[in-house]
Design a protein around this motif. Structure first.
Motif, mmCIF file in Angstrom:
data_model
loop_
_atom_site.group_PDB
_atom_site.id
_atom_site.type_symbol
_atom_site.label_atom_id
_atom_site.label_comp_id
_atom_site.label_asym_id
_atom_site.label_seq_id
_atom_site.Cartn_x
_atom_site.Cartn_y
_atom_site.Cartn_z
ATOM 1 N N THR A 276 4.417 -2.416 4.581
ATOM 2 C CA THR A 276 3.327 -1.451 4.746
ATOM 3 C C THR A 276 2.423 -1.788 5.921
ATOM 4 O O THR A 276 1.598 -0.970 6.315
ATOM 5 C CB THR A 276 2.458 -1.362 3.474
ATOM 6 N N PHE A 277 2.578 -2.989 6.480
ATOM 7 C CA PHE A 277 1.762 -3.402 7.620
ATOM 8 C C PHE A 277 2.377 -2.897 8.920
ATOM 9 O O PHE A 277 3.579 -2.643 8.996
ATOM 10 C CB PHE A 277 1.612 -4.928 7.651
ATOM 11 N N PRO A 278 1.554 -2.776 9.961
ATOM 12 C CA PRO A 278 2.073 -2.287 11.241
ATOM 13 C C PRO A 278 3.112 -3.249 11.826
ATOM 14 O O PRO A 278 3.094 -4.440 11.526
ATOM 15 C CB PRO A 278 0.836 -2.219 12.140
ATOM 16 N N PRO A 279 4.000 -2.740 12.691
ATOM 17 C CA PRO A 279 4.976 -3.615 13.337
ATOM 18 C C PRO A 279 4.267 -4.745 14.083
ATOM 19 O O PRO A 279 3.232 -4.544 14.708
ATOM 20 C CB PRO A 279 5.691 -2.685 14.325
ATOM 21 N N GLY A 280 4.805 -5.928 13.970
ATOM 22 C CA GLY A 280 4.228 -7.069 14.670
ATOM 23 C C GLY A 280 3.067 -7.739 13.945
ATOM 24 O O GLY A 280 2.473 -8.677 14.457
ATOM 25 N N TYR A 281 2.710 -7.256 12.750
ATOM 26 C CA TYR A 281 1.604 -7.849 11.998
ATOM 27 C C TYR A 281 1.888 -9.327 11.771
ATOM 28 O O TYR A 281 2.967 -9.710 11.337
ATOM 29 C CB TYR A 281 1.441 -7.132 10.655
ATOM 30 N N SER A 282 0.896 -10.173 12.083
ATOM 31 C CA SER A 282 1.097 -11.613 11.915
ATOM 32 C C SER A 282 -0.009 -12.245 11.077
ATOM 33 O O SER A 282 -0.131 -13.461 11.053
ATOM 34 C CB SER A 282 1.183 -12.295 13.286
ATOM 35 N N GLY A 283 -0.812 -11.433 10.427
ATOM 36 C CA GLY A 283 -1.900 -11.959 9.602
ATOM 37 C C GLY A 283 -1.405 -12.462 8.257
ATOM 38 O O GLY A 283 -0.208 -12.565 8.004
ATOM 39 N N ASP A 284 -2.345 -12.759 7.400
ATOM 40 C CA ASP A 284 -2.045 -13.249 6.051
ATOM 41 C C ASP A 284 -2.340 -12.133 5.058
ATOM 42 O O ASP A 284 -3.508 -11.812 4.826
ATOM 43 C CB ASP A 284 -2.904 -14.478 5.757
ATOM 44 N N PRO A 285 -1.296 -11.532 4.459
ATOM 45 C CA PRO A 285 -1.549 -10.435 3.507
ATOM 46 C C PRO A 285 -2.455 -10.845 2.356
ATOM 47 O O PRO A 285 -3.185 -10.022 1.820
ATOM 48 C CB PRO A 285 -0.152 -10.084 2.991
ATOM 49 N N GLN A 286 -2.456 -12.117 1.989
ATOM 50 C CA GLN A 286 -3.312 -12.582 0.898
ATOM 51 C C GLN A 286 -4.779 -12.616 1.310
ATOM 52 O O GLN A 286 -5.659 -12.700 0.464
ATOM 53 C CB GLN A 286 -2.861 -13.970 0.427
ATOM 54 N N ALA A 287 -5.071 -12.563 2.618
ATOM 55 C CA ALA A 287 -6.453 -12.631 3.099
ATOM 56 C C ALA A 287 -7.036 -11.256 3.398
ATOM 57 O O ALA A 287 -8.181 -11.153 3.822
ATOM 58 C CB ALA A 287 -6.515 -13.504 4.353
ATOM 59 N N GLU A 288 -6.277 -10.194 3.192
ATOM 60 C CA GLU A 288 -6.760 -8.856 3.523
ATOM 61 C C GLU A 288 -8.007 -8.472 2.732
ATOM 62 O O GLU A 288 -8.877 -7.794 3.246
ATOM 63 C CB GLU A 288 -5.659 -7.815 3.327
ATOM 64 N N ASP A 289 -8.108 -8.903 1.479
ATOM 65 C CA ASP A 289 -9.290 -8.559 0.680
ATOM 66 C C ASP A 289 -10.561 -9.141 1.279
ATOM 67 O O ASP A 289 -11.618 -8.522 1.245
ATOM 68 C CB ASP A 289 -9.140 -9.034 -0.762
ATOM 69 N N SER A 290 -10.479 -10.338 1.835
ATOM 70 C CA SER A 290 -11.677 -10.935 2.426
ATOM 71 C C SER A 290 -11.934 -10.386 3.824
ATOM 72 O O SER A 290 -13.065 -10.289 4.259
ATOM 73 C CB SER A 290 -11.559 -12.461 2.466
ATOM 74 N N ARG A 291 -10.868 -10.002 4.516
ATOM 75 C CA ARG A 291 -11.032 -9.448 5.855
ATOM 76 C C ARG A 291 -11.584 -8.032 5.809
ATOM 77 O O ARG A 291 -12.425 -7.645 6.604
ATOM 78 C CB ARG A 291 -9.682 -9.450 6.580
ATOM 79 N N ARG A 292 -11.107 -7.233 4.846
ATOM 80 C CA ARG A 292 -11.556 -5.849 4.674
ATOM 81 C C ARG A 292 -11.844 -5.642 3.190
ATOM 82 O O ARG A 292 -11.028 -5.096 2.462
ATOM 83 C CB ARG A 292 -10.476 -4.876 5.135
ATOM 84 N N PRO A 293 -12.997 -6.102 2.724
ATOM 85 C CA PRO A 293 -13.232 -6.103 1.278
ATOM 86 C C PRO A 293 -13.312 -4.737 0.625
ATOM 87 O O PRO A 293 -12.885 -4.580 -0.508
ATOM 88 C CB PRO A 293 -14.547 -6.850 1.137
#
Length: 95
Positions: free
Chosen positions: A57-74
């Motif tokens: 579901t993430f954009p192509p090339g996404y290299s972030g941490d899916p587990q950190a999305e809640d803190s990045r975009r609460p």
């Protein structure tokens, strides 16, 4: 396609949805409930997606941490349980 004068596109699926036009939140819930009614039964089953499904579901090339999305975009915190949210949508109860 002419971007300054795009064509009108209409799609009709299912019965018309009655909306009051005076409460956007209620109208949105009515529209979303009608869409849910058109989905197959397996789409209504609550389940936890796999990490692979989430990564798709993430954009192509996404290299972030899916587990950190809640803190990045609460986003807003919702007190309802998932089952209560589903029941509220079906009964058209405001959140």
């Amino acid at each position: 396609m002419n971007l300054t004068d795009p064509p009108t596109i209409r799609i009709r699926v299912g019965a018309p949805v009655e909306i009051g036009r005076d409460d956007p939140d209620a109208d949105t819930k009515a529209i979303m409930a009608a869409i849910v009614d058109l989905l197959p039964a397996e789409a209504r089953e609550r389940r936890t997606p796999t990490e692979d499904e989430l990564r798709r579901t993430f954009p192509p090339g996404y290299s972030g941490d899916p587990q950190a999305e809640d803190s990045r975009r609460p986003g807003p915190k919702i007190d309802h349980t998932a089952e209560q949210q589903d029941a509220d949508i079906i009964r058209n109860v405001p959140a």
